[in-house]
Structure formats: C-alpha cells, structure tokens
Design a protein around this motif. Structure first.
Motif, PDB file in Angstrom:
ATOM      1  N   GLN A  96     127.681  41.224  19.561  1.00  8.35           N
ATOM      2  CA  GLN A  96     127.667  42.286  18.565  1.00  8.35           C
ATOM      3  C   GLN A  96     129.078  42.658  18.142  1.00  8.35           C
ATOM      4  O   GLN A  96     129.342  42.908  16.962  1.00  8.35           O
ATOM      5  N   CYS A  97     130.017  42.670  19.081  1.00 11.68           N
ATOM      6  CA  CYS A  97     131.418  42.950  18.743  1.00 11.68           C
ATOM      7  C   CYS A  97     131.986  41.855  17.849  1.00 11.68           C
ATOM      8  O   CYS A  97     132.664  42.138  16.843  1.00 11.68           O
ATOM      9  N   ALA A  98     131.731  40.605  18.212  1.00  9.99           N
ATOM     10  CA  ALA A  98     132.218  39.489  17.404  1.00  9.99           C
ATOM     11  C   ALA A  98     131.579  39.502  16.022  1.00  9.99           C
ATOM     12  O   ALA A  98     132.245  39.214  15.012  1.00  9.99           O
ATOM     13  N   SER A  99     130.304  39.854  15.951  1.00 11.87           N
ATOM     14  CA  SER A  99     129.607  39.910  14.662  1.00 11.87           C
ATOM     15  C   SER A  99     130.175  41.009  13.778  1.00 11.87           C
ATOM     16  O   SER A  99     130.268  40.846  12.560  1.00 11.87           O
ATOM     17  N   THR A 100     130.550  42.127  14.393  1.00 15.01           N
ATOM     18  CA  THR A 100     131.145  43.213  13.618  1.00 15.01           C
ATOM     19  C   THR A 100     132.452  42.765  12.986  1.00 15.01           C
ATOM     20  O   THR A 100     132.692  42.997  11.790  1.00 15.01           O
ATOM     21  N   ALA A 101     133.310  42.119  13.756  1.00 14.56           N
ATOM     22  CA  ALA A 101     134.567  41.606  13.206  1.00 14.56           C
ATOM     23  C   ALA A 101     134.315  40.556  12.136  1.00 14.56           C
ATOM     24  O   ALA A 101     135.031  40.478  11.129  1.00 14.56           O
ATOM     25  N   PHE A 102     133.276  39.749  12.316  1.00 14.16           N
ATOM     26  CA  PHE A 102     132.953  38.681  11.378  1.00 14.16           C
ATOM     27  C   PHE A 102     132.564  39.217  10.007  1.00 14.16           C
ATOM     28  O   PHE A 102     132.679  38.508   8.996  1.00 14.16           O
ATOM     29  N   MET A 103     132.108  40.476   9.933  1.00 17.13           N
ATOM     30  CA  MET A 103     131.686  41.038   8.663  1.00 17.13           C
ATOM     31  C   MET A 103     132.826  41.098   7.651  1.00 17.13           C
ATOM     32  O   MET A 103     132.592  41.021   6.444  1.00 17.13           O
ATOM     33  N   VAL A 104     134.076  41.240   8.111  1.00 11.99           N
ATOM     34  CA  VAL A 104     135.204  41.339   7.189  1.00 11.99           C
ATOM     35  C   VAL A 104     135.457  40.013   6.478  1.00 11.99           C
ATOM     36  O   VAL A 104     135.468  39.958   5.242  1.00 11.99           O
ATOM     37  N   PRO A 105     135.691  38.899   7.187  1.00  9.44           N
ATOM     38  CA  PRO A 105     135.858  37.636   6.463  1.00  9.44           C
ATOM     39  C   PRO A 105     134.588  37.208   5.730  1.00  9.44           C
ATOM     40  O   PRO A 105     134.665  36.507   4.723  1.00  9.44           O
ATOM     41  N   LEU A 106     133.412  37.652   6.201  1.00  8.86           N
ATOM     42  CA  LEU A 106     132.189  37.344   5.465  1.00  8.86           C
ATOM     43  C   LEU A 106     132.193  38.031   4.105  1.00  8.86           C
ATOM     44  O   LEU A 106     131.856  37.418   3.082  1.00  8.86           O
ATOM     45  N   GLY A 107     132.580  39.311   4.075  1.00  5.93           N
ATOM     46  CA  GLY A 107     132.687  40.016   2.803  1.00  5.93           C
ATOM     47  C   GLY A 107     133.750  39.408   1.906  1.00  5.93           C
ATOM     48  O   GLY A 107     133.559  39.267   0.689  1.00  5.93           O
ATOM     49  N   LEU A 108     134.881  39.032   2.497  1.00  3.33           N
ATOM     50  CA  LEU A 108     135.933  38.362   1.728  1.00  3.33           C
ATOM     51  C   LEU A 108     135.448  37.010   1.212  1.00  3.33           C
ATOM     52  O   LEU A 108     135.767  36.604   0.092  1.00  3.33           O
ATOM     53  N   GLY A 109     134.666  36.307   2.029  1.00  4.23           N
ATOM     54  CA  GLY A 109     134.113  35.033   1.592  1.00  4.23           C
ATOM     55  C   GLY A 109     133.143  35.194   0.437  1.00  4.23           C
ATOM     56  O   GLY A 109     133.123  34.385  -0.493  1.00  4.23           O
ATOM     57  N   MET A 110     132.321  36.245   0.470  1.00  5.97           N
ATOM     58  CA  MET A 110     131.411  36.515  -0.642  1.00  5.97           C
ATOM     59  C   MET A 110     132.186  36.761  -1.922  1.00  5.97           C
ATOM     60  O   MET A 110     131.809  36.271  -2.995  1.00  5.97           O
ATOM     61  N   ALA A 111     133.278  37.512  -1.810  1.00  6.90           N
ATOM     62  CA  ALA A 111     134.118  37.756  -2.985  1.00  6.90           C
ATOM     63  C   ALA A 111     134.751  36.454  -3.473  1.00  6.90           C
ATOM     64  O   ALA A 111     134.822  36.191  -4.679  1.00  6.90           O
ATOM     65  N   ALA A 112     135.208  35.615  -2.538  1.00  9.91           N
ATOM     66  CA  ALA A 112     135.800  34.332  -2.924  1.00  9.91           C
ATOM     67  C   ALA A 112     134.778  33.459  -3.625  1.00  9.91           C
ATOM     68  O   ALA A 112     135.102  32.754  -4.597  1.00  9.91           O
TER      69      ALA A 112
END
Length: 472
Positions: free
Chosen positions: A294-310
């Motif tokens: 869950q901690c790793a998934s929380t951190a993963f949300m940031v590059p995931l959001g950046l990836g969606m924007a990319a």
C-alpha cells in the motif's frame, strides 16, 4: 471541414510547447491535478486498509486477499477502457469533434461489456482460493468483503471513460475535486459502516465494501453531471443516440486497450501472485506485504498521474503530426516521474518503521512480527521506486502513440519470465522468504523499465510516429 466537425485550436498548442520550458509548464499544469487525484483515489483504498487494520491483522489479511483477487481483474478492465484517453487526445490534436463523441460513447459500451463478463468471474472467489491452498478462515472473510465490493467495478470503469475525456481537454481540476469528494465520503462511510456508528449495525469488512461501492457511484454521478452540463463538454452530446453502434470505434478501443489491459494485468498479477506466495508463509507475512504494498502503491500514484499527462500530451502532438513535440512530451513526463521516485526511494529507506506504524498498532504485541517484516519489505520497495517510475511513464508515452502490443509483450516477459521465477527462487529455494519475493518484484520492474524506455527512444526508427490511429 465545417466548424461543427472540428475543434478549436488548443490553448496548449505548438506555440506554447516550442521549447522544453513550454512543455514542462504544459505537462505540469495538466499533471498536478491528476497526480493529486491519483493520490486521493489511492487514499480511498488506504483508508480501507487502515480501518481494516484497526479491526486486527486477520481482518487486514482477509481484505488483502480479497483485493488481491479483485484488483487484477478490475485493472485489466480499466486498462482496456483507458484506451479512450490517448484516442481522444489524438482526435483533439487532429481537431475532429465527431471522433471525440464516438470514442467516448463506445468507451461506455466497452465498459458495460467488460463488467458483464467480469462480475460472474469474481463471484467464483471461494473455489479458486480453496484450490490455491489459502487459509479457509481468511477465505471466508475475504468472500464476505468481495461479494459487495465487486459491484464497485461498474462505476469505476464508467469513471475512467469520463476521466479520459476530461483529461484530454485539460479539465483535470474537475477530476481532482470529484475524487477528493469521493475520498471524504468513503472515509465517513467507512467509519460509520465498519464500526457501527450513528445507530447503524457493525458491518466490519462488509461495511468497508459497501462504503467503496457507494463512494465510486457518487463520484461517477458527479462527473457525469459536469460533462453533461458544462458548455465546453456539452457540445459533444455523449449520450445522444447512445444506443447507435459505431463498430469501428468499438473495435478500435479493444484493439488499443486490450494490450494495455494485459500489460497492467501482467504487473498487477505479479503482485497478486506475490500475495499468494506470502499466504504460504503466514498471516503476518500477508499483513506486512499488504502494508508495504500500500505504501509503494501510494508513491506510485505520482508517476502514474504524470504518465497519464504524458500520454495525453504525446497523443495531442501525435494527432497533429508534430514529431518534435512528441519527444518533448515523452521525455518531460519521464524526467518528472523518475525524479519524484528518487525522493520516495530515500523516504522509504530512511523512514520505513515510522511509516508502517501508521497502519498497525505498535503497542499491540501481536503486531510486532508484521511491523518488522513490513519495514523490511518497504526498504526493498524503496530500491525499485526509480525503475517503477521509469516504466510507467515510458509505457504511457508509448500509449500516446497507440503503441501497446509490443509493450504488452515486454511486460509479460519482464514480470513473468524474469520477475516471478526470481521471486520464487529467492523466496523459497534460497530461503530469503518475504525479502526474496520482494527482490524478485524489483528485478522484474527493472527489466521492463529498461526495455520500454529504449523503445520510446527509438520511436522514429521503429516507425511509431507515422500515422495517428484516431485521426485515420
């Protein structure tokens, strides 16, 4: 073309992104609400994990097993429907309004078909878990949770369609507001339904599941009302002649989205399999794995959001045939994603014990083993944060080019030919137990990251920028 069939020039068009600085500003303005929205949506799941942890490690383990079964199937469907985002972005870049309407409408059709196939399978959890040798008590508790939680798949897939439309037209702040409202509602409903406050019965795991269904349903309702009433999106008439088929667009969503879904499934199933391996080790290992993941998934949300924007930025550039802008959009998202993950890697390594203490009560002697294991797993999670950020931003940049088939093969190879065998060998043959399982996860992520970044770097030579599919 008539003005009815074309889109107005984008406010984030060629003039603004002629420089790296312009692309950085455009990507950041698009991405930051998506990043916070992803974090907020993950907070919805985190709230469930925390409150189930308050019930005790056995409840947390049961909830983790149910989620381990639900999430791969759900995210597979989300990946398919997620093809709407790059296709709408490409249509926007090509300035085709009819294409936008048809893609969104057929996205709803795809969501309906996927959920109709998904729910009956999810109802078969108990025999599948019994076949896999999971603890009967944990399985029974997990089934109680899943019988209700599986109905959240319907609004979640529909939300992806609307979110794709909003993101492709830079309306990401609306996504943020709706998501934060959903998280707040879920927290209140969790507290009331799990523990039986305000005169309601104590529902425990079933209460957490019901809160999730109600929260996602409310989020979809709010998002739909906005799209139907706001003038900028009302012109698309997404529900007009809703039952009129557009089979070419419907097939296009599956042609682009199915590899995306399989790519996501390959990664998520890797972590699901890891949860099953942890189940063979014991309840403490499962609970510790749930906290660390869950901690790793929380951190993963940031590059995931950046990836969606990319993906959106690359898709818009691809739609208008701007090869230079494609490179700037992709590499900007990559730099932002990996830069953030370097920070989280340091945080996990240095503050692991404090972080896991937020999930399990330190003063409870029965939690001591799970706390120690979770802190150890989190250190390893910190090590692979960099490659995790690299692979998700590279994959999303390639999706903006509608390049999904080869990345799917790369993901399956990296996660299941490299990662899972490594996890099993280190965890059980070498005797590293949970540490070996998490090390195998890191190796699989690193393999995929290297191959996907290399593919984006060679996009021109590979002919990936030749012709936008949505504008064809």
């Amino acid at each position: 073309m008539s003005t009815d069939n074309t889109l107005a020039a984008s406010p984030t068009g060629p003039a603004e992104t002629a420089t790296w600085g312009g692309e950085l500003r455009a990507t950041f303005n698009l991405a930051w609400p998506l990043v916070i929205a992803q974090l907020a949506q993950n907070a919805l799941v985190t709230t469930d994990v925390i409150m189930m942890g308050w019930l005790g490690p056995r409840y947390l383990a049961a909830g983790a097993l149910a989620s381990a079964f639900l999430m791969p199937i759900l995210l597979f469907g989300i990946g398919i429907v997620g093809a709407v985002a790059p296709l709408v972005a490409q249509a926007r870049g090509a300035r085709q309004i009819k294409a936008v309407r048809r893609i969104v409408r057929q996205g709803f059709w795809a969501a309906a078909l996927i959920t109709a196939l998904m729910i009956p399978f999810l109802m078969q959890m108990r025999p599948i878990f019994e076949f896999l040798g999971q603890d009967p008590g944990n399985t029974a508790m997990a089934e109680d949770y899943l019988q209700i939680a599986l109905w959240s798949c319907v609004p979640q897939l529909l939300i992806v369609v609307l979110r794709s439309l909003l993101a492709a037209f830079d309306a990401t702040r609306v996504i943020l507001i709706v998501t934060v409202a959903g998280v707040a509602l879920n927290a209140v409903l969790n507290y009331v339904l799990i523990f039986g406050h305000l005169g309601l019965p104590r529902m425990e795991l079933r209460g957490a599941a019901l809160a999730t269904v109600l929260s996602y349903s409310a989020m979809f309702g709010l998002m739909l009302v906005y799209v139907l009433r706001q003038r900028r999106f009302r012109r698309f008439h997404i529900l007009v002649r809703f039952w009129k088929p557009d089979w070419s667009r419907f097939a296009q969503i599956f042609r682009i989205g199915l590899p995306i879904g399989l790519t996501i499934l390959a990664e998520v199933a890797l972590f699901t399999a890891a949860a099953f391996l942890m189940g063979w080790l014991g309840t403490d290992e499962v609970a510790a794995h749930a906290v660390a993941l869950q901690c790793a998934s929380t951190a993963f949300m940031v590059p995931l959001g950046l990836g969606m924007a990319a993906s959106v930025r690359v898709g818009i550039a691809y739609g208008r045939g701007d090869h230079d802008a494609i490179g700037k959009a992709g590499w900007t998202g990559f730099a932002l994603g990996t830069g953030f993950m370097a920070f989280t890697a340091l945080l996990f390594i240095t503050a692991g014990p404090f972080i896991v203490g937020l999930f399990l009560d330190r003063n409870e002697p029965a939690n001591a083993t799970a706390l120690q294991l979770a802190a150890t797993y989190l250190v390893i999670a910190g090590i692979f944060q960099l490659v995790d950020g690299a692979q998700v931003t590279a994959a999303n940049a390639l999706r903006g080019l509608s390049d999904t088939a080869i990345p799917m093969v790369v993901a399956i190879f990296g996660y299941w030919v490299i990662g899972m065998p490594t996890a099993y060998l280190l965890g059980f043959v070498a005797g590293w137990r949970g540490v070996g399982i998490w090390t195998g996860l890191a190796v699989g992520l690193a393999c995929v990251a290297v191959l996907l970044v290399g593919r984006f770097a060679l996009r021109e030579r590979l002919g990936l920028t030749s012709k936008p599919i949505a504008a064809a």
